[in-house]
Write a protein that holds these residues in place. Structure first.
Motif, short mmCIF file in Angstrom:
data_model
loop_
_atom_site.label_atom_id
_atom_site.label_comp_id
_atom_site.label_asym_id
_atom_site.label_seq_id
_atom_site.Cartn_x
_atom_site.Cartn_y
_atom_site.Cartn_z
N GLY A 259 0.76 -1.24 0.00
CA GLY A 259 0.00 0.00 0.00
C GLY A 259 0.78 1.28 0.00
O GLY A 259 0.19 2.37 -0.01
N ALA A 260 2.12 1.23 0.02
CA ALA A 260 2.90 2.46 0.05
C ALA A 260 2.62 3.31 -1.18
O ALA A 260 2.39 2.80 -2.28
N ASP A 261 2.65 4.61 -1.00
CA ASP A 261 2.45 5.54 -2.11
C ASP A 261 3.76 5.90 -2.79
O ASP A 261 3.78 6.25 -3.97
N VAL A 262 4.84 5.85 -2.02
CA VAL A 262 6.17 6.20 -2.52
C VAL A 262 7.16 5.22 -1.92
O VAL A 262 7.03 4.82 -0.75
N ALA A 263 8.15 4.82 -2.71
CA ALA A 263 9.29 4.09 -2.17
C ALA A 263 10.54 4.85 -2.54
O ALA A 263 10.68 5.33 -3.67
N ILE A 264 11.44 5.00 -1.58
CA ILE A 264 12.71 5.68 -1.83
C ILE A 264 13.84 4.86 -1.21
O ILE A 264 13.59 3.96 -0.38
N GLY A 265 15.04 5.16 -1.59
CA GLY A 265 16.17 4.47 -0.99
C GLY A 265 17.42 4.67 -1.82
O GLY A 265 17.49 5.56 -2.68
N SER A 266 18.41 3.83 -1.60
CA SER A 266 19.69 3.93 -2.27
C SER A 266 19.97 2.67 -3.07
O SER A 266 19.65 1.57 -2.63
N ALA A 267 20.59 2.85 -4.23
CA ALA A 267 21.03 1.72 -5.05
C ALA A 267 22.51 1.45 -4.84
O ALA A 267 23.12 0.73 -5.64
N GLN A 268 23.10 2.00 -3.79
CA GLN A 268 24.56 1.90 -3.58
C GLN A 268 25.05 0.47 -3.55
O GLN A 268 26.05 0.14 -4.17
N ARG A 269 24.32 -0.41 -2.87
CA ARG A 269 24.86 -1.76 -2.71
C ARG A 269 24.74 -2.60 -3.96
O ARG A 269 25.16 -3.75 -3.98
N PHE A 270 24.19 -2.01 -5.04
CA PHE A 270 24.19 -2.67 -6.34
C PHE A 270 25.45 -2.28 -7.11
O PHE A 270 25.41 -1.68 -8.18
N GLY A 271 26.60 -2.61 -6.53
CA GLY A 271 27.86 -2.50 -7.24
C GLY A 271 28.56 -1.17 -7.17
O GLY A 271 29.59 -0.99 -7.82
N VAL A 272 28.05 -0.21 -6.38
CA VAL A 272 28.65 1.11 -6.31
C VAL A 272 29.51 1.20 -5.04
O VAL A 272 29.01 0.95 -3.94
N PRO A 273 30.78 1.56 -5.15
CA PRO A 273 31.65 1.61 -3.97
C PRO A 273 31.13 2.56 -2.89
O PRO A 273 30.43 3.54 -3.18
N LEU A 274 31.50 2.28 -1.64
CA LEU A 274 31.11 3.13 -0.51
C LEU A 274 31.55 4.58 -0.71
O LEU A 274 30.80 5.52 -0.46
N GLY A 275 32.82 4.76 -1.07
CA GLY A 275 33.31 6.08 -1.43
C GLY A 275 33.19 7.13 -0.35
O GLY A 275 33.02 8.31 -0.66
N PHE A 276 33.24 6.73 0.93
CA PHE A 276 33.13 7.67 2.04
C PHE A 276 31.83 8.46 1.98
O PHE A 276 31.74 9.58 2.46
#
Length: 952
Positions: A259-276
């Motif tokens: 039922g959520a109207d919006v979903a947000i978040g980060s795609a960082q753990r899909f192959g993108v380095p932490l990078g501080f």
């Protein structure tokens, strides 16, 4: 013969395009005998001598790389289990080599010209499909800046669309990541929104809220079933946003399905380095009914003029330069390069691979938890994905110290609890090492193999995902390295980027992103550091950022710099927040009027609105300059409420305005502060300094003047420089000395790409930076001079010269020939060029910025293309070419069209080889001119099957 034995610094000459003889030839064309004479004629008398560029001589590439390698070595890479929205992951080598380190991808520009951007648009469509599939919501954008600012966008999105119109309160779960809550508070306060943080399980009355933000799984590791709560919020006319972990969503019921109207978040753990801390791609998905209110960029399907499917940026009318102060967001770009990495990570692994990674992480966490319980530790979660919180009581401090001694980072929750998160890089040996760390001396460690056989997953059965993910063929084909490598090459070949041609975009400064600047970005010492690692582990980053701040102070004349804002839009916002806080500190809260010239970029009024200011537009005169008398009248009229002036310098129309000191003085005399937009710093570095001729604050686009690549429309970095009185109001962060006022999730924003700018300034040195500005001015004036007899140059300064860019007026040609600025832009594609900036700041014009990196040969090639196009327009004017069926109206021409039936009254050769040089190296656009109207009327923003699209 005496030989110079010192290390040669050839970088300045490598960065700057024209050779010495070419430079002299261009100066002669302009009637000058030296760069100094040209500069003296361009820079107004009132600001000459304001530059304070006290920097050492530039280092060679080898020496600069050695210097930054020594800095990087000061960062300590401990085994990190901090989590909190940031996770170690593997960047697959074919993605690292063929995308992240490939200039065909990182030097591309925002895909405003879709015909030459089909490759990166397809990669972004893959990203949108990935997000839509995993979140269970039908429409997703092409990424936002980070999870915390995406949450802030979701908050204002809910405010606009909620049926609870009287509420000014937004609920945020205490289980959200702390940095997200900090940014929410920053963004809410100027808008009069009250952020109420609490435990959603204890809520009784939901009527006070227009919206809510929930974390799934929770920051502490719990997996809550939110279905009933979402229904209750909806019954109270509130909208619900869910910050969700993408990898967890391969196993858990997606937000859209509960039922959520919006979903947000980060795609960082899909192959993108932490990078501080960045750059990383955030995501934002929502219901179809809300698509026209969604912030950011959106890629959609359309057709070209041959009826062939084609991609483009959809719903362009949402851009800030149209809505201006009525815009609800100042986001004008995306994290394209990072979104593309994430999308290709999903393409490479496919649905089975992603699910397998998630299951492995979860199983390791379950084994870890069971073993910890066997050791007598209090694990607070019974249902979790990858994160645990342990109640360790009076052992907590000692355990953190013990962990540090073993080069392990745990999450600091509070004095009595610690947290840990496993990730893609975690292994059996890591689990055993954690048991050994957390056990009491003398305890026997659990038997990993035995637990592996007996422990099952702990995700709630009612929340296990039932719906399929990533069924589109693109996520089910390219799983071998050979296939992925060829797919990436095929996409890159569809596009024009800086590795193939000059990109002469005014206001966008598409200059060289040198290889030596880029090399440190993918070093582990910069890429693998968590943004919340203990300070003693980030000594290298601290030295790098401290030195870079000082360098940027020298370049701008300001007293301090904050590197936190992770885009130009966020720099604008942070700058206005600093001005607002300064006025409040003096008891002048009433100051809320922001003066903005009518020629300003649309993000300026949008930002002022977000900062709680009222916009008053000031006029420009016939030459495009600020109308000083109108400005003075409005400053005096609003003197009791005047907060700021936002002005771009050199001006948006590419001229050093003579009256800038007077303009700044008028604002200061009436109690306001001057915000000078630093988008055009490429014309000023080493020649004049905004902090010395009247600016109180400026943002800088490191992805423009200071060489961070555009990456197809992001990443960007937008630090702000301020005068001393504004230093107390720079962005804060819970990880910094000043805790309040965070404008993005990580304390130093997109920290891992700051080495690019450090390298550029270190290699150029003070003299090199000054020379770059001078050559940028020379190249722009050379183009203006060569083309002025063919196209009127709309604006120039007092001496008939422009700054670093020029505007060609095509409006008269529309009257005489029917040829539009769009026709010229598309015809340039047939010549192998990306178009200049179209219709900004004046409709019907082209704004051209060649930058200092382009050689005279490339400038001449561009000028010859523009002159040949003018000849074609002349042929339309005199009837030699048909006014409706001509090379300009039909541009660009595809290879498929050329080999098909030819019915046009002009030749195939004129269509695709208008100049002979193209025969040797022709760029073939993959599609014809894209129909934007069709795409907006038939909005498709995820990967459709070709069959279903053709049926539609």
């Amino acid at each position: 013969m005496t030989i110079n034995l010192s290390t040669a610094n050839e970088f300045i000459a490598r960065h700057i395009g024209p050779r010495q003889a070419d430079e002299q030839a261009m100066l002669t064309t302009l009637g000058f005998d030296s760069l100094q004479a040209l500069s003296a004629s361009v820079i107004p008398e009132g600001i000459k001598g304001t530059s304070v560029l006290n920097l050492p001589a530039g280092q060679s590439e080898a020496d600069a790389l050695a210097s930054i390698k020594a800095i990087a070595a000061k960062n300590q890479l401990h085994k990190t289990y901090i989590g909190q929205g940031y996770y170690n992951c593997h960047t697959p080598s074919p993605i690292l080599r063929n995308l992240l380190e490939n200039p065909a991808w990182y030097t591309a520009y925002t895909p405003y010209q879709p015909e030459i951007s089909q490759g990166r648009l397809e990669a972004l469509l893959n990203f949108q499909t990935l997000i839509s599939d995993l979140t269970g919501l039908p429409i997703a954008n092409a990424s936002l800046l980070d999870e915390a600012t995406a949450a802030a966008e979701a908050m204002t999105f809910c405010k606009r669309l909620s049926k609870n119109k009287t509420s000014e309160r937004f609920f945020a779960s205490r289980h959200c990541h702390p940095q997200t809550l900090d940014v929410l508070r920053t963004r809410a306060e100027p808008l009069g929104i009250e952020v109420v943080v609490g435990d959603e399980r204890e809520l009784s009355d939901l009527s006070p809220f227009f919206g809510a933000l929930l974390q799934y799984p929770a920051s502490n590791g719990d997996v809550f079933d939110y279905r009933d709560l979402v229904e209750r919020f909806h019954a109270a006319n509130a909208l619900v946003a869910v910050a969700a972990d993408l990898l967890a969503l391969t196993l858990l019921t997606p937000p859209g399905e509960f039922g959520a109207d919006v979903a947000i978040g980060s795609a960082q753990r899909f192959g993108v380095p932490l990078g501080f801390g960045g750059p990383h791609a955030a995501y934002f998905s929502t219901r179809d009914a809300f698509k026209r209110d969604m912030p950011g960029r959106l890629v959609g399907m359309s057709v070209d003029r041959h009826g062939k499917p084609a991609l483009r940026l959809a719903m362009q009318t949402r851009e800030q330069h149209i809505r201006r102060e009525k815009a609800t967001s100042n986001i004008c770009t995306a994290q394209v390069l990072l979104a593309n990495i994430a999308s290709m990570y999903a393409v490479y692994h496919g649905p089975q691979g992603l699910t397998q990674i998630a299951r492995r992480i979860h199983q390791l966490t379950a084994i870890l938890a069971q073993g910890l319980k066997g050791l007598g530790l209090n694990v607070e979660q019974s249902q979790f994905f990858d994160t645990l919180t342990l109640h360790t009581g009076n052992r907590t401090s000692a355990l953190h110290a013990k962990a540090q001694a073993r080069h392990i980072n745990l999450r600091v929750v509070d004095d009595e609890r610690l947290g840990l998160s496993l990730d893609e890089t975690s292994s059996q040996s890591d689990v055993v090492a954690l048991w050994a760390l957390l056990a009491v001396d003398g305890q026997t460690l659990p038997d990993f193999d035995a637990l592996a056989q007996s422990v099952t997953g702990t995700l709630p059965a009612a929340l296990l995902r039932q719906s399929a993910i990533l069924s589109h063929p693109v996520f089910n084909r390219y799983h071998s390295e050979t296939e992925l490598m060829r797919y990436l090459r095929r996409l890159a070949d569809k596009d024009l980027a800086l590795d193939r041609t000059m990109i002469p975009l005014g206001s966008c400064t598409m200059k060289l992103n040198a290889a030596s600047e880029m090399i440190p970005v993918t070093w582990a010492e910069f890429g693998n550091l968590h943004p919340f690692a203990p300070a003693e582990q980030s000594q290298g980053y601290q030295q790098l950022t401290r030195e870079l701040e000082l360098m940027l102070c020298e370049a701008t004349g300001y007293d301090a710099v904050s590197l936190q804002p992770n885009a130009g839009s966020q720099g604008e916002y942070a700058g206005l927040l600093a001005i607002r806080a300064y006025h409040q500190s003096r008891g002048e809260e009433r100051r809320d009027i922001c003066l903005i010239p009518s020629s300003a970029h649309g993000t300026n009024p949008a930002t002022a609105h977000m900062a709680g200011m009222r916009v008053v537009v000031t006029a420009c005169d016939a030459r495009g300059n600020v109308d000083i008398e109108d400005l003075r009248a409005k400053a005096i009229e609003h003197r009791d409420h005047l907060a700021a002036l936002m002005i771009t310098y050199p001006s948006t129309h590419g001229v050093f305005e003579e009256g800038i000191r007077e303009i700044c003085g008028i604002i200061h005399d009436n109690g306001g502060q001057v915000y000078i937009d630093g988008a055009n710093m490429n014309a000023m570095v080493g020649l004049c300094a905004p902090g010395k001729f009247g600016g109180d604050v400026s943002h800088l686009n490191l992805h423009k003047t200071f060489c961070i690549p555009h990456g197809g429309g992001g990443p960007g970095v937008g630090p702000i420089g301020v005068k001393s009185h504004l230093i107390p109001f720079l962005p804060g962060h819970s990880a910094l000395e000043r805790k309040e006022g965070a404008v993005c999730a990580a304390p130093f924003g997109s920290a891992s790409i700051l080495p690019i700018t450090w390298m550029y300034i270190r290699m150029m040195g003070g003299e090199g930076l000054k020379r770059a500005s001078q050559l940028a001015i020379l190249n722009a004036n050379y183009i203006a001079r060569r083309l002025e007899e063919h196209y009127p140059v709309l604006y120039s300064g007092a001496n008939g010269l422009v700054a670093h860019e020029c505007i060609l007026d095509l409006r008269p040609l529309k009257e005489t020939s029917g040829i539009s600025v769009d026709d010229v832009a598309k015809r340039l594609i047939d010549f192998g060029f990306h178009a200049p900036t179209m219709s900004f700041p004046v409709a019907g014009t082209l704004m051209i910025e060649p930058t200092e990196s382009e050689s005279k040969q490339e400038l001449d090639r561009f000028c010859e293309a523009m002159i040949r196009i003018r000849e074609e327009i002349r042929a339309v004017e005199n009837g030699s070419l048909d006014k409706d069926d001509n090379p300009l109206k039909n541009a660009p021409h595809t290879a498929a069209e050329i080999v098909g039936e030819w019915t046009h009254p002009y030749s195939r050769e004129q269509a695709v080889y208008p100049v002979a040089s193209l025969i040797e190296g022709k760029y073939w656009p993959p599609v014809g001119r894209v129909d934007n109207v069709f795409g907006d009327r038939n909005l498709v923003c995820a990967c459709p099957s070709i069959e279903s699209y053709q049926e539609a």
